[in-house]
Design a protein around this motif. Sequence first.
Motif, PDB file in Angstrom:
ATOM      1  N   LEU A 191       0.867  -1.175   0.000  1.00 18.20           N
ATOM      2  CA  LEU A 191       0.000   0.000   0.000  1.00 18.20           C
ATOM      3  C   LEU A 191       0.901   1.220   0.000  1.00 18.20           C
ATOM      4  CD1 LEU A 191      -2.684   1.544   0.330  1.00 18.20           C
ATOM      5  CD2 LEU A 191      -2.331   1.377   2.789  1.00 18.20           C
ATOM      6  N   GLY A 192       0.675   2.101  -0.947  1.00 21.91           N
ATOM      7  CA  GLY A 192       1.401   3.365  -0.968  1.00 21.91           C
ATOM      8  C   GLY A 192       0.442   4.489  -0.667  1.00 21.91           C
ATOM      9  N   CYS A 193      -0.314   4.900  -1.677  1.00 18.57           N
ATOM     10  CA  CYS A 193      -1.188   6.053  -1.537  1.00 18.57           C
ATOM     11  C   CYS A 193      -2.653   5.684  -1.298  1.00 18.57           C
ATOM     12  CB  CYS A 193      -1.098   6.915  -2.794  1.00 18.57           C
ATOM     13  SG  CYS A 193      -1.744   6.085  -4.273  1.00 18.57           S
ATOM     14  N   GLY A 194      -3.071   4.508  -1.729  1.00 14.43           N
ATOM     15  CA  GLY A 194      -4.457   4.102  -1.587  1.00 14.43           C
ATOM     16  C   GLY A 194      -5.397   4.718  -2.601  1.00 14.43           C
ATOM     17  N   MET A 195      -4.836   5.440  -3.599  1.00 18.98           N
ATOM     18  CA  MET A 195      -5.666   6.119  -4.596  1.00 18.98           C
ATOM     19  C   MET A 195      -5.223   5.824  -6.033  1.00 18.98           C
ATOM     20  SD  MET A 195      -6.201   9.787  -2.675  1.00 18.98           S
ATOM     21  CE  MET A 195      -4.487  10.224  -2.784  1.00 18.98           C
ATOM     22  N   SER A 196      -4.475   4.751  -6.245  1.00 19.42           N
ATOM     23  CA  SER A 196      -3.993   4.357  -7.580  1.00 19.42           C
ATOM     24  C   SER A 196      -3.068   5.382  -8.219  1.00 19.42           C
ATOM     25  CB  SER A 196      -5.160   4.075  -8.523  1.00 19.42           C
ATOM     26  OG  SER A 196      -5.899   2.982  -8.073  1.00 19.42           O
ATOM     27  N   LEU A 197      -2.344   6.139  -7.415  1.00 21.27           N
ATOM     28  CA  LEU A 197      -1.471   7.182  -7.951  1.00 21.27           C
ATOM     29  C   LEU A 197       0.012   6.824  -7.897  1.00 21.27           C
ATOM     30  CD1 LEU A 197      -3.234  10.263  -6.307  1.00 21.27           C
ATOM     31  CD2 LEU A 197      -3.474   9.427  -8.661  1.00 21.27           C
ATOM     32  N   CYS A 198       0.409   5.913  -7.020  1.00 24.30           N
ATOM     33  CA  CYS A 198       1.847   5.688  -6.824  1.00 24.30           C
ATOM     34  C   CYS A 198       2.368   4.388  -7.423  1.00 24.30           C
ATOM     35  CB  CYS A 198       2.196   5.748  -5.340  1.00 24.30           C
ATOM     36  SG  CYS A 198       1.700   4.289  -4.393  1.00 24.30           S
ATOM     37  N   GLY A 199       1.505   3.408  -7.645  1.00 26.80           N
ATOM     38  CA  GLY A 199       1.919   2.160  -8.274  1.00 26.80           C
ATOM     39  C   GLY A 199       2.518   1.114  -7.363  1.00 26.80           C
ATOM     40  N   ALA A 200       2.646   1.374  -6.075  1.00 18.65           N
ATOM     41  CA  ALA A 200       3.234   0.383  -5.161  1.00 18.65           C
ATOM     42  C   ALA A 200       2.416  -0.902  -5.108  1.00 18.65           C
ATOM     43  CB  ALA A 200       3.378   0.967  -3.759  1.00 18.65           C
ATOM     44  N   CYS A 201       1.144  -0.799  -5.411  1.00 23.12           N
ATOM     45  CA  CYS A 201       0.222  -1.938  -5.305  1.00 23.12           C
ATOM     46  C   CYS A 201       0.007  -2.662  -6.634  1.00 23.12           C
ATOM     47  CB  CYS A 201      -1.116  -1.465  -4.767  1.00 23.12           C
ATOM     48  SG  CYS A 201      -1.947  -0.332  -5.919  1.00 23.12           S
ATOM     49  N   THR A 202       0.893  -2.470  -7.601  1.00 25.45           N
ATOM     50  CA  THR A 202       0.691  -3.024  -8.941  1.00 25.45           C
ATOM     51  C   THR A 202       0.730  -4.549  -8.948  1.00 25.45           C
ATOM     52  OG1 THR A 202       1.648  -1.048  -9.928  1.00 25.45           O
ATOM     53  CG2 THR A 202       1.542  -3.009 -11.323  1.00 25.45           C
ATOM     54  N   VAL A 203      -0.285  -5.128  -9.566  1.00 31.64           N
ATOM     55  CA  VAL A 203      -0.353  -6.571  -9.831  1.00 31.64           C
ATOM     56  C   VAL A 203      -0.740  -6.713 -11.307  1.00 31.64           C
ATOM     57  CG1 VAL A 203      -1.006  -7.170  -7.457  1.00 31.64           C
ATOM     58  CG2 VAL A 203      -2.796  -6.757  -9.156  1.00 31.64           C
ATOM     59  N   HIS A 204      -0.711  -7.927 -11.819  1.00 33.41           N
ATOM     60  CA  HIS A 204      -1.141  -8.159 -13.201  1.00 33.41           C
ATOM     61  C   HIS A 204      -2.525  -8.793 -13.196  1.00 33.41           C
ATOM     62  CE1 HIS A 204       3.252  -8.475 -14.808  1.00 33.41           C
ATOM     63  NE2 HIS A 204       2.981  -7.289 -14.291  1.00 33.41           N
ATOM     64  N   MET A 205      -3.410  -8.251 -14.015  1.00 31.06           N
ATOM     65  CA  MET A 205      -4.733  -8.828 -14.241  1.00 31.06           C
ATOM     66  C   MET A 205      -4.756  -9.249 -15.707  1.00 31.06           C
ATOM     67  SD  MET A 205      -8.560  -7.265 -13.615  1.00 31.06           S
ATOM     68  CE  MET A 205      -8.513  -6.035 -14.915  1.00 31.06           C
ATOM     69  N   ASP A 206      -4.785 -10.555 -15.928  1.00 35.66           N
ATOM     70  CA  ASP A 206      -4.700 -11.099 -17.285  1.00 35.66           C
ATOM     71  C   ASP A 206      -3.511 -10.508 -18.037  1.00 35.66           C
ATOM     72  OD1 ASP A 206      -6.928 -12.719 -16.894  1.00 35.66           O
ATOM     73  OD2 ASP A 206      -8.314 -11.199 -17.626  1.00 35.66           O
ATOM     74  N   GLY A 207      -2.390 -10.331 -17.323  1.00 32.88           N
ATOM     75  CA  GLY A 207      -1.157  -9.848 -17.928  1.00 32.88           C
ATOM     76  C   GLY A 207      -0.990  -8.346 -17.980  1.00 32.88           C
ATOM     77  N   THR A 208      -2.011  -7.601 -17.626  1.00 34.81           N
ATOM     78  CA  THR A 208      -1.966  -6.140 -17.677  1.00 34.81           C
ATOM     79  C   THR A 208      -1.760  -5.587 -16.272  1.00 34.81           C
ATOM     80  OG1 THR A 208      -3.462  -6.127 -19.568  1.00 34.81           O
ATOM     81  CG2 THR A 208      -3.291  -4.083 -18.309  1.00 34.81           C
ATOM     82  N   PRO A 209      -0.829  -4.632 -16.109  1.00 35.28           N
ATOM     83  CA  PRO A 209      -0.642  -4.058 -14.777  1.00 35.28           C
ATOM     84  C   PRO A 209      -1.855  -3.233 -14.347  1.00 35.28           C
ATOM     85  CG  PRO A 209       0.820  -2.993 -16.370  1.00 35.28           C
ATOM     86  CD  PRO A 209       0.093  -4.075 -17.101  1.00 35.28           C
ATOM     87  N   VAL A 210      -2.310  -3.468 -13.119  1.00 39.60           N
ATOM     88  CA  VAL A 210      -3.424  -2.725 -12.529  1.00 39.60           C
ATOM     89  C   VAL A 210      -3.070  -2.378 -11.094  1.00 39.60           C
ATOM     90  CG1 VAL A 210      -5.205  -3.789 -13.994  1.00 39.60           C
ATOM     91  CG2 VAL A 210      -4.629  -4.840 -11.798  1.00 39.60           C
ATOM     92  N   ARG A 211      -3.776  -1.412 -10.545  1.00 37.08           N
ATOM     93  CA  ARG A 211      -3.542  -0.973  -9.165  1.00 37.08           C
ATOM     94  C   ARG A 211      -4.535  -1.671  -8.244  1.00 37.08           C
ATOM     95  NH1 ARG A 211       0.214   0.253 -12.054  1.00 37.08           N
ATOM     96  NH2 ARG A 211       0.803   2.398 -12.504  1.00 37.08           N
ATOM     97  N   ALA A 212      -4.032  -2.441  -7.327  1.00 37.48           N
ATOM     98  CA  ALA A 212      -4.866  -3.253  -6.442  1.00 37.48           C
ATOM     99  C   ALA A 212      -5.480  -2.462  -5.293  1.00 37.48           C
ATOM    100  CB  ALA A 212      -4.047  -4.419  -5.873  1.00 37.48           C
ATOM    101  N   CYS A 213      -4.975  -1.276  -5.002  1.00 31.06           N
ATOM    102  CA  CYS A 213      -5.458  -0.537  -3.831  1.00 31.06           C
ATOM    103  C   CYS A 213      -6.869  -0.005  -3.990  1.00 31.06           C
ATOM    104  CB  CYS A 213      -4.502   0.599  -3.472  1.00 31.06           C
ATOM    105  SG  CYS A 213      -4.494   1.967  -4.653  1.00 31.06           S
ATOM    106  N   SER A 214      -7.273   0.269  -5.224  1.00 28.06           N
ATOM    107  CA  SER A 214      -8.607   0.841  -5.429  1.00 28.06           C
ATOM    108  C   SER A 214      -9.485  -0.013  -6.340  1.00 28.06           C
ATOM    109  CB  SER A 214      -8.494   2.260  -6.002  1.00 28.06           C
ATOM    110  OG  SER A 214      -7.833   2.218  -7.251  1.00 28.06           O
ATOM    111  N   LEU A 215      -8.997  -1.163  -6.727  1.00 28.12           N
ATOM    112  CA  LEU A 215      -9.751  -2.051  -7.614  1.00 28.12           C
ATOM    113  C   LEU A 215     -10.623  -2.972  -6.770  1.00 28.12           C
ATOM    114  CD1 LEU A 215     -10.035  -2.900 -10.614  1.00 28.12           C
ATOM    115  CD2 LEU A 215      -8.208  -4.555 -10.189  1.00 28.12           C
ATOM    116  N   PRO A 216     -11.950  -2.847  -6.873  1.00 26.51           N
ATOM    117  CA  PRO A 216     -12.809  -3.707  -6.059  1.00 26.51           C
ATOM    118  C   PRO A 216     -12.651  -5.163  -6.481  1.00 26.51           C
ATOM    119  CG  PRO A 216     -14.143  -2.324  -7.494  1.00 26.51           C
ATOM    120  CD  PRO A 216     -12.721  -1.934  -7.711  1.00 26.51           C
TER     121      PRO A 216
END
Length: 155
Positions: free
Chosen positions: A36-61
Amino acid sequence: MISLTINGKAHQLDIDPETPLLWVLRDELHMTGTKLGCGMSLCGACTVHMDGTPVRACSLPVSAVAGTNIQTIETINSPAFQAVQKAWRELDVVQCGYCQSGQIMSATALLQTNSKPTDEQIDAAMSGNLCRCATYHRIRSAIHQASDQLGAKAK
């Protein structure tokens, strides 16, 4: 009940569908590599891959990822990841290290889709990842080195 596939493993979770994926990973599944970095999808610390595409996990339901394949830093092991990891070590990219799992996930996704990115393409792909230690020049150099290593393996 929400069905998720994370790191190739199926999970059935009785959880609020609006819970951010990050909290499912960290609190429910005890996968703490995603930060967890910012909690608003702004910093990228929470990046994971969804079907190979980077997404931000902190704000993705979590409801938005049902039926997809999520991959975290814990199990990624593609040739691109191995090249990125090796370059990161050789060029001593990390300072504090907090942002690095997100940086590595974004760099790996870039090299999996573009094996020879330009500086501009690297900057665009990495623009959503902030590094408070400002190691951006080393990150870019490491991505180029990983790209070169991948190109050498392909020959």
